[in-house]
Design a protein around this motif. Sequence first.
Motif, PDB file in Angstrom:
ATOM      1  N   HIS A   1       0.868  -1.184   0.000  1.00  7.48           N
ATOM      2  CA  HIS A   1       0.000   0.000   0.000  1.00  7.48           C
ATOM      3  C   HIS A   1       0.905   1.233   0.000  1.00  7.48           C
ATOM      4  O   HIS A   1       2.062   1.183   0.429  1.00  7.48           O
ATOM      5  CB  HIS A   1      -0.891   0.041   1.249  1.00  7.48           C
ATOM      6  N   ARG A   2       0.325   2.338  -0.435  1.00 10.98           N
ATOM      7  CA  ARG A   2       1.063   3.598  -0.465  1.00 10.98           C
ATOM      8  C   ARG A   2       0.086   4.755  -0.286  1.00 10.98           C
ATOM      9  O   ARG A   2      -1.027   4.727  -0.825  1.00 10.98           O
ATOM     10  CB  ARG A   2       1.817   3.743  -1.790  1.00 10.98           C
ATOM     11  N   ASP A   3       0.476   5.762   0.492  1.00 12.58           N
ATOM     12  CA  ASP A   3      -0.292   6.999   0.668  1.00 12.58           C
ATOM     13  C   ASP A   3      -1.768   6.719   0.964  1.00 12.58           C
ATOM     14  O   ASP A   3      -2.663   7.166   0.237  1.00 12.58           O
ATOM     15  CB  ASP A   3      -0.150   7.909  -0.566  1.00 12.58           C
TER      16      ASP A   3
ATOM     17  N   SER B   1       4.917   6.398   2.479  1.00  8.32           N
ATOM     18  CA  SER B   1       5.792   6.251   1.318  1.00  8.32           C
ATOM     19  C   SER B   1       5.862   4.821   0.804  1.00  8.32           C
ATOM     20  O   SER B   1       6.461   4.563  -0.241  1.00  8.32           O
ATOM     21  CB  SER B   1       7.196   6.753   1.664  1.00  8.32           C
ATOM     22  N   GLY B   2       5.240   3.882   1.526  1.00 12.34           N
ATOM     23  CA  GLY B   2       5.177   2.508   1.062  1.00 12.34           C
ATOM     24  C   GLY B   2       5.334   1.503   2.192  1.00 12.34           C
ATOM     25  O   GLY B   2       6.213   1.652   3.046  1.00 12.34           O
TER      26      GLY B   2
ATOM     27  N   PRO C   1       5.831   5.513   6.911  1.00  7.68           N
ATOM     28  CA  PRO C   1       4.794   4.553   7.304  1.00  7.68           C
ATOM     29  C   PRO C   1       4.664   4.486   8.831  1.00  7.68           C
ATOM     30  O   PRO C   1       5.645   4.699   9.552  1.00  7.68           O
ATOM     31  CB  PRO C   1       5.303   3.227   6.736  1.00  7.68           C
TER      32      PRO C   1
ATOM     33  N   ALA D   1       0.110   3.927   5.363  1.00 10.87           N
ATOM     34  CA  ALA D   1       0.960   3.332   4.333  1.00 10.87           C
ATOM     35  C   ALA D   1       2.076   4.278   3.914  1.00 10.87           C
ATOM     36  O   ALA D   1       3.186   3.847   3.599  1.00 10.87           O
ATOM     37  CB  ALA D   1       0.114   2.941   3.126  1.00 10.87           C
TER      38      ALA D   1
END
Length: 251
Positions: A62-64, A100-101, A139, A98
């Motif tokens: 997941h991201r952002d 930056s990753g 994160p 989440a």
Amino acid sequence: MASTIDLRRADERYRTRAGWLDSKHSFSFSRHWDPANTHFGLLLVSNDDTVAPGTGFDTHPHRDMEIITWVLDGGLVHQDSEGHNGVIYPGLAQRMSAGSGILHSEKNDSWTLTGEPAHRDPVHFIQMWTIPDTAGIAPGYEQLDINDQLARGGWTTLASGMGKHANQRAIGIRQKHAALHVARLRPDETLELATAPFVHLYTARGEAAVEGAGLLHQGDALRITAAEGQRVTAGPEGAELLQWEMTATLD
């Protein structure tokens, strides 16, 4: 702006069945895509998931995204690439940023020391996603047991990024225009919804009558614009409600 109420019935939602998973989506999700139903306010995902014992979501990215998980029955095992792990149970608020990753998994498969599965029943939970107000943050993870607060009655703030909730005992989210509240109403108990530009109300359990909307059954949702603090009254068996209070939208 005049207040409007959009009632969405449980049987109108998209549904994913995969043997181990029964997932009902309030908004467009995965292969279910409707450009007219992508979000409400800042809420992009509200999934009602049931996962069979010994199964679950394998490690995925997941991201952002601010991801909040609320378990109704059973225990959900969380693990992520930042080293967080544990079992989410009813009354334990959990948030994963989440940022930056991040990689994580969610499973109904914890094991005892004898090698036997500890979770023999399905786990039922609601997972909700909202965007952060700042992209690319580090994160993060937070959890908090709020069972004692819920037992006192009324609305309990589960998660918030709003300044007005800064002194309340709640998990934080990186979204200054959104807050999530939960209530376990006794039979025939009445509460008021938030007065806010956008309110999303989800009936996680039981039934509840909402002023101007009528009776909501389990799995039904309301999308209210220019909410005016409408009253909500639990049915004869009580109700568990999740309310998003939002002061901005993606539109």
